[in-house]
Scaffold this motif. Structure first.
Motif, PDB file in Angstrom:
ATOM      1  N   GLU A 132      -6.414   0.006  -0.077  1.00 45.42           N
ATOM      2  CA  GLU A 132      -6.028   0.897  -1.173  1.00 45.42           C
ATOM      3  C   GLU A 132      -4.917   1.835  -0.722  1.00 45.42           C
ATOM      4  O   GLU A 132      -3.941   2.063  -1.451  1.00 45.42           O
ATOM      5  CB  GLU A 132      -7.235   1.700  -1.647  1.00 45.42           C
ATOM      6  CG  GLU A 132      -6.943   2.592  -2.827  1.00 45.42           C
ATOM      7  CD  GLU A 132      -8.162   3.367  -3.302  1.00 45.42           C
ATOM      8  OE1 GLU A 132      -7.941   4.351  -4.033  1.00 45.42           O
ATOM      9  OE2 GLU A 132      -9.295   3.012  -2.951  1.00 45.42           O
ATOM     10  N   LEU A 133      -5.021   2.376   0.487  1.00 44.65           N
ATOM     11  CA  LEU A 133      -3.978   3.258   1.021  1.00 44.65           C
ATOM     12  C   LEU A 133      -2.654   2.519   1.202  1.00 44.65           C
ATOM     13  O   LEU A 133      -1.590   3.061   0.927  1.00 44.65           O
ATOM     14  CB  LEU A 133      -4.430   3.863   2.352  1.00 44.65           C
ATOM     15  CG  LEU A 133      -5.578   4.853   2.267  1.00 44.65           C
ATOM     16  CD1 LEU A 133      -6.030   5.249   3.665  1.00 44.65           C
ATOM     17  CD2 LEU A 133      -5.175   6.079   1.476  1.00 44.65           C
ATOM     18  N   VAL A 134      -2.727   1.280   1.660  1.00 44.53           N
ATOM     19  CA  VAL A 134      -1.520   0.471   1.818  1.00 44.53           C
ATOM     20  C   VAL A 134      -0.872   0.247   0.456  1.00 44.53           C
ATOM     21  O   VAL A 134       0.351   0.377   0.299  1.00 44.53           O
ATOM     22  CB  VAL A 134      -1.847  -0.871   2.521  1.00 44.53           C
ATOM     23  CG1 VAL A 134      -0.676  -1.832   2.444  1.00 44.53           C
ATOM     24  CG2 VAL A 134      -2.248  -0.629   3.964  1.00 44.53           C
ATOM     25  N   GLY A 135      -1.676  -0.052  -0.555  1.00 39.36           N
ATOM     26  CA  GLY A 135      -1.155  -0.249  -1.905  1.00 39.36           C
ATOM     27  C   GLY A 135      -0.524   1.013  -2.467  1.00 39.36           C
ATOM     28  O   GLY A 135       0.524   0.958  -3.127  1.00 39.36           O
ATOM     29  N   VAL A 152       6.853   3.583  -2.380  1.00 44.66           N
ATOM     30  CA  VAL A 152       8.133   2.986  -1.986  1.00 44.66           C
ATOM     31  C   VAL A 152       8.838   2.415  -3.221  1.00 44.66           C
ATOM     32  O   VAL A 152      10.037   2.622  -3.416  1.00 44.66           O
ATOM     33  CB  VAL A 152       7.930   1.901  -0.905  1.00 44.66           C
ATOM     34  CG1 VAL A 152       9.196   1.093  -0.696  1.00 44.66           C
ATOM     35  CG2 VAL A 152       7.477   2.541   0.398  1.00 44.66           C
ATOM     36  N   MET A 153       8.084   1.708  -4.063  1.00 41.85           N
ATOM     37  CA  MET A 153       8.698   1.148  -5.274  1.00 41.85           C
ATOM     38  C   MET A 153       9.144   2.257  -6.223  1.00 41.85           C
ATOM     39  O   MET A 153      10.177   2.127  -6.881  1.00 41.85           O
ATOM     40  CB  MET A 153       7.731   0.195  -5.978  1.00 41.85           C
ATOM     41  CG  MET A 153       8.311  -0.422  -7.240  1.00 41.85           C
ATOM     42  SD  MET A 153       9.896  -1.280  -7.024  1.00 41.85           S
ATOM     43  CE  MET A 153       9.334  -2.900  -6.559  1.00 41.85           C
ATOM     44  N   PHE A 196       7.285  -4.153   3.400  1.00 40.13           N
ATOM     45  CA  PHE A 196       7.254  -4.059   1.947  1.00 40.13           C
ATOM     46  C   PHE A 196       8.319  -3.141   1.387  1.00 40.13           C
ATOM     47  O   PHE A 196       8.678  -3.242   0.212  1.00 40.13           O
ATOM     48  CB  PHE A 196       5.866  -3.801   1.355  1.00 40.13           C
ATOM     49  CG  PHE A 196       5.174  -2.525   1.716  1.00 40.13           C
ATOM     50  CD1 PHE A 196       3.973  -2.567   2.393  1.00 40.13           C
ATOM     51  CD2 PHE A 196       5.677  -1.303   1.328  1.00 40.13           C
ATOM     52  CE1 PHE A 196       3.307  -1.395   2.702  1.00 40.13           C
ATOM     53  CE2 PHE A 196       5.019  -0.131   1.621  1.00 40.13           C
ATOM     54  CZ  PHE A 196       3.824  -0.186   2.325  1.00 40.13           C
ATOM     55  N   ALA A 197       8.908  -2.282   2.217  1.00 42.99           N
ATOM     56  CA  ALA A 197      10.063  -1.505   1.754  1.00 42.99           C
ATOM     57  C   ALA A 197      11.237  -2.446   1.505  1.00 42.99           C
ATOM     58  O   ALA A 197      11.929  -2.340   0.492  1.00 42.99           O
ATOM     59  CB  ALA A 197      10.436  -0.434   2.769  1.00 42.99           C
ATOM     60  N   GLY A 236       2.515  -2.055  -6.191  1.00 48.23           N
ATOM     61  CA  GLY A 236       1.407  -1.493  -5.414  1.00 48.23           C
ATOM     62  C   GLY A 236       0.187  -2.396  -5.443  1.00 48.23           C
ATOM     63  O   GLY A 236      -0.470  -2.617  -4.425  1.00 48.23           O
ATOM     64  N   ASP A 237      -0.083  -2.945  -6.607  1.00 41.33           N
ATOM     65  CA  ASP A 237      -1.216  -3.848  -6.764  1.00 41.33           C
ATOM     66  C   ASP A 237      -1.000  -5.146  -5.982  1.00 41.33           C
ATOM     67  O   ASP A 237      -1.916  -5.661  -5.341  1.00 41.33           O
ATOM     68  CB  ASP A 237      -1.412  -4.146  -8.250  1.00 41.33           C
ATOM     69  CG  ASP A 237      -2.856  -4.381  -8.610  1.00 41.33           C
ATOM     70  OD1 ASP A 237      -3.740  -3.742  -8.006  1.00 41.33           O
ATOM     71  OD2 ASP A 237      -3.099  -5.220  -9.498  1.00 41.33           O
TER      72      ASP A 237
END
Length: 105
Positions: A32-35, A41-42, A69-70, A93-94
């Protein structure tokens, strides 16, 4: 623009601190934190924050996932309508969270 990057840096540091403190926590909490980090970032991408400013927030050795993911976020289109921007942030994020769960199976 610099204010947005500074706010993002603070928010990401809080998330990273929570992640470090939560290393013993279940997999869903850390994914969840990674998302959430990916969504930030998005959001920066959609606001027009330069990629170099976002990349300066991440150390590729300490946070290779965030660095990756950036790059992916900045390969995505930047939208002009608020609806499309919000949708892009949520979906990215999802999607990153989904990738995290897949890797942990």
């Amino acid at each position: 623009m610099k204010k947005i990057v500074a706010m993002m840096a603070v928010a990401i540091s809080v998330l990273i601190s929570e992640k470090s403190a939560a290393d013993g926590v279940d997999k869903s909490a850390s994914c969840e934190l990674v998302g959430e980090t990916a969504a930030m970032v998005m959001q920066a991408r959609q606001w027009g924050v330069p990629l170099s400013d976002v990349m300066s927030l991440f150390d590729p050795d300490d946070m290779p996932f965030a660095y990756s993911f950036a790059i992916i976020a900045y390969e995505m289109p930047r939208y002009s309508s608020d609806y499309q921007r919000e949708k892009a942030v949520f979906e990215f994020g999802d999607w990153v969270q989904l990738q995290c769960f897949k890797r942990r199976q």
